[in-house]
Design an enzyme around this catalytic site. Structure first.
Site, PDB file in Angstrom:
ATOM      1  N   HIS A   1     -21.994  14.775 -37.822  1.00 29.96           N
ATOM      2  CA  HIS A   1     -21.753  16.100 -38.400  1.00 29.96           C
ATOM      3  C   HIS A   1     -22.846  16.397 -39.412  1.00 29.96           C
ATOM      4  O   HIS A   1     -23.459  15.485 -39.982  1.00 29.96           O
ATOM      5  CB  HIS A   1     -20.383  16.148 -39.094  1.00 29.96           C
ATOM      6  CG  HIS A   1     -19.252  16.130 -38.138  1.00 29.96           C
ATOM      7  ND1 HIS A   1     -18.765  17.261 -37.532  1.00 29.96           N
ATOM      8  CD2 HIS A   1     -18.498  15.108 -37.665  1.00 29.96           C
ATOM      9  CE1 HIS A   1     -17.772  16.941 -36.735  1.00 29.96           C
ATOM     10  NE2 HIS A   1     -17.584  15.634 -36.797  1.00 29.96           N
TER      11      HIS A   1
ATOM     12  N   THR B   1     -27.861   0.915 -37.502  1.00 27.33           N
ATOM     13  CA  THR B   1     -28.263   2.249 -37.949  1.00 27.33           C
ATOM     14  C   THR B   1     -29.701   2.602 -37.594  1.00 27.33           C
ATOM     15  O   THR B   1     -30.109   3.741 -37.771  1.00 27.33           O
ATOM     16  CB  THR B   1     -28.105   2.360 -39.473  1.00 27.33           C
ATOM     17  OG1 THR B   1     -28.952   1.388 -40.103  1.00 27.33           O
ATOM     18  CG2 THR B   1     -26.652   2.136 -39.897  1.00 27.33           C
ATOM     19  N   LYS B   2     -30.467   1.597 -37.125  1.00 29.30           N
ATOM     20  CA  LYS B   2     -31.866   1.857 -36.768  1.00 29.30           C
ATOM     21  C   LYS B   2     -32.253   0.995 -35.577  1.00 29.30           C
ATOM     22  O   LYS B   2     -31.547   0.047 -35.222  1.00 29.30           O
ATOM     23  CB  LYS B   2     -32.795   1.615 -37.951  1.00 29.30           C
ATOM     24  CG  LYS B   2     -32.763   0.209 -38.496  1.00 29.30           C
ATOM     25  CD  LYS B   2     -33.635   0.083 -39.733  1.00 29.30           C
ATOM     26  CE  LYS B   2     -33.578  -1.341 -40.258  1.00 29.30           C
ATOM     27  NZ  LYS B   2     -34.372  -1.535 -41.435  1.00 29.30           N
TER      28      LYS B   2
ATOM     29  N   ARG C   1     -29.301  -6.154 -40.020  1.00 33.72           N
ATOM     30  CA  ARG C   1     -30.653  -6.553 -40.402  1.00 33.72           C
ATOM     31  C   ARG C   1     -31.041  -7.770 -39.568  1.00 33.72           C
ATOM     32  O   ARG C   1     -30.187  -8.455 -39.001  1.00 33.72           O
ATOM     33  CB  ARG C   1     -30.723  -6.872 -41.888  1.00 33.72           C
ATOM     34  CG  ARG C   1     -29.900  -8.050 -42.301  1.00 33.72           C
ATOM     35  CD  ARG C   1     -29.740  -8.197 -43.805  1.00 33.72           C
ATOM     36  NE  ARG C   1     -29.081  -9.417 -44.160  1.00 33.72           N
ATOM     37  CZ  ARG C   1     -27.837  -9.755 -43.870  1.00 33.72           C
ATOM     38  NH1 ARG C   1     -27.079  -8.966 -43.159  1.00 33.72           N
ATOM     39  NH2 ARG C   1     -27.336 -10.903 -44.264  1.00 33.72           N
TER      40      ARG C   1
END
Length: 190
Positions: free
Chosen positions: A118, A166-167, A181
């Protein structure tokens, strides 16, 4: 109209709350939920699950794909499976932004794929931002992991159980934690 919607989502364009495309997306999602409720209601073999998911996706799914129930998709029109994919029970795929799963992928219990966010601004919070999730070949996702929009997981990598990715993850590594990580690089000798 579905083709226009898929093009919009796959181009990563902002999805405006209250738009005509949102209405189409909601209709498709409701139909997908109805079909999944029927599929998940009684025991299905791996082949029956694969056929049921292929019917919802309206595309071929390789016979070597194994899906355990229950299995959940929010949209049910934007997932691609490679060969020899195994999906364990209670996996959730928010697939509006697109999910591409490479060959020989292993996906553990209760993994969540989230391809939408969102808007952060309260007055625009109804707007959605799609981005695909890509699993390259030979990826293993541990139980209860969450993979967020726009992430590519490199070939041969492992996502530790309970991680939040997240990456992007490079090839041949183990990542874990929240946010995930690097924990270890994998070598051919292991």
């Amino acid at each position: 109209m579905l083709k226009d919607l898929l093009n919009h989502l796959n181009e990563g364009k902002t999805f405006l709350g209250g738009s005509e495309l949102e209405s189409v997306m909601q209709e498709v999602a409701i139909e997908t939920q109805k079909q999944l409720a029927q599929i998940n209601h009684t025991y299905k073999t791996d082949l029956e699950m694969k056929e049921g998911v292929a019917h919802i996706l309206d595309k071929e799914v390789p016979d070597s794909v194994r899906i355990r129930q229950p299995f959940y998709m929010d949209f049910g029109k934007n997932i691609e499976f490679g060969e020899n994919v195994f999906i364990n029970a209670s996996v959730h795929m928010q697939d509006q932004g697109g999910i591409r799963i490479g060959n020989n992928a292993l996906i553990g219990h209760q993994v969540v794929f989230a391809t939408l966010d969102h808007d952060l601004m309260p007055n625009k919070r109804g707007n959605l931002h799609p981005a695909p999730i890509v699993l390259e070949d030979d990826v293993w996702i541990g139980s209860n992991a969450m993979i967020l929009k726009g992430v590519t997981i490199g070939e041969g990598s492992v996502i530790a159980a309970g991680s939040v990715v997240t990456k992007d993850v490079p090839a041949n590594v183990i990542v874990g934690g929240n946010p995930a990580r690097l924990l270890k690089r994998l070598s051919d000798r292991e």
